[in-house]
Structures are given as structure tokens and as C-alpha cells.
Design an enzyme around this catalytic site. Structure first.
Site, PDB file in Angstrom:
ATOM      1  N   CYS A   1       0.835  -1.208   0.000  1.00 17.76           N
ATOM      2  CA  CYS A   1       0.000   0.000   0.000  1.00 17.76           C
ATOM      3  C   CYS A   1       0.868   1.255   0.000  1.00 17.76           C
ATOM      4  O   CYS A   1       1.508   1.567   1.002  1.00 17.76           O
ATOM      5  CB  CYS A   1      -0.914  -0.051   1.228  1.00 17.76           C
ATOM      6  SG  CYS A   1      -1.749   1.491   1.620  1.00 17.76           S
TER       7      CYS A   1
ATOM      8  N   CYS B   1       0.069   3.820   2.629  1.00 20.44           N
ATOM      9  CA  CYS B   1       0.538   3.339   3.938  1.00 20.44           C
ATOM     10  C   CYS B   1       2.010   3.677   4.133  1.00 20.44           C
ATOM     11  O   CYS B   1       2.416   4.130   5.202  1.00 20.44           O
ATOM     12  CB  CYS B   1       0.348   1.824   4.063  1.00 20.44           C
ATOM     13  SG  CYS B   1      -1.362   1.283   4.022  1.00 20.44           S
TER      14      CYS B   1
END
Length: 119
Positions: A37, A40
């Protein structure tokens, strides 16, 4: 178990969730993330900075979505990054998405205020 540095971000798992979150002396911010991600990865240094700024006030932990699917399911996480705030052993707030530090701090402060935890 070795002590951790105040303001550091530790991993949380199904095995240590009770100790690190439910039985924590301070409120806890959980960051759900995944290595694949990109948002993230972008927000992780921001979360680490937030942890340092709130050291002694809030514990910050992170859970890898892929390694801890049970924790993610338990918290209805279906997109990352996701955040859940615990106070007194119960969830008191949550949100999803990367944001600048001042916005994450506002979300955290609002969740704690709504739960009756003064800053």
C-alpha cells in the site's frame, strides 16, 4: 520482554493485542497497513512522528493487514491505511486514509475528547 522506547511504534498481533491494546495504561492508536500500500508507506513516517510527539500520552502500534487478517476483520478494516483509537480497553474512534500529521492529530484528539479522555 524488552522495554520499548517512548514514542516508538510497535507491532501488534492477535497474540499480543490484549496486552498492548486492551490492557494498555494509555490510549492506543492502531495503524492498519500493508507493505503493498503506497499511501501506507507514505503515512508511516507521519505516524512515527505523531507517536514521538504524543509519547507518554498515547501508545501507537501498527498491524500488518496481510499478517494479521483476524485483527483487520475484528475492526472491519477493508481499506488501508486505517486507524482505530482505543481508550480504556474499548474502541473510541476510527478513520481511513492517509493524511498530514496535523490532520491525524486532529482525528486522534477528537476521538479521545469524544471518549472523555482529556489531552
Amino acid at each position: 520482554m524488552p522495554a520499548h522506547a517512548p514514542g516508538s511504534v510497535r507491532s501488534v498481533t492477535e497474540q499480543n493485542f490484549t496486552e498492548r491494546v486492551l490492557q494498555a495504561e494509555r490510549p492506543v492508536l492502531i495503524q492498519f497497513w500493508a507493505a503493498w500500500c503506497r499511501p501506507c508507506r507514505l503515512v508511516t513516517p507521519i505516524v512515527e512522528s505523531l507517536a514521538a510527539d504524543r509519547a507518554g500520552e498515547v501508545d501507537v502500534v501498527r498491524a500488518d493487514l496481510d499478517d494479521q487478517p483476524g485483527l483487520a476483520a475484528r475492526h472491519d478494516v477493508n481499506a488501508v491505511p486505517a486507524f482505530v483509537v482505543y481508550a480504556g480497553g474499548r474502541p473510541v474512534g476510527s478513520w481511513t486514509g492517509a493524511a498530514p500529521q496535523h490532520v491525524l492529530d486532529q482525528y486522534l484528539t477528537a476521538a479521545l475528547r469524544d471518549a472523555g479522555v482529556d489531552r
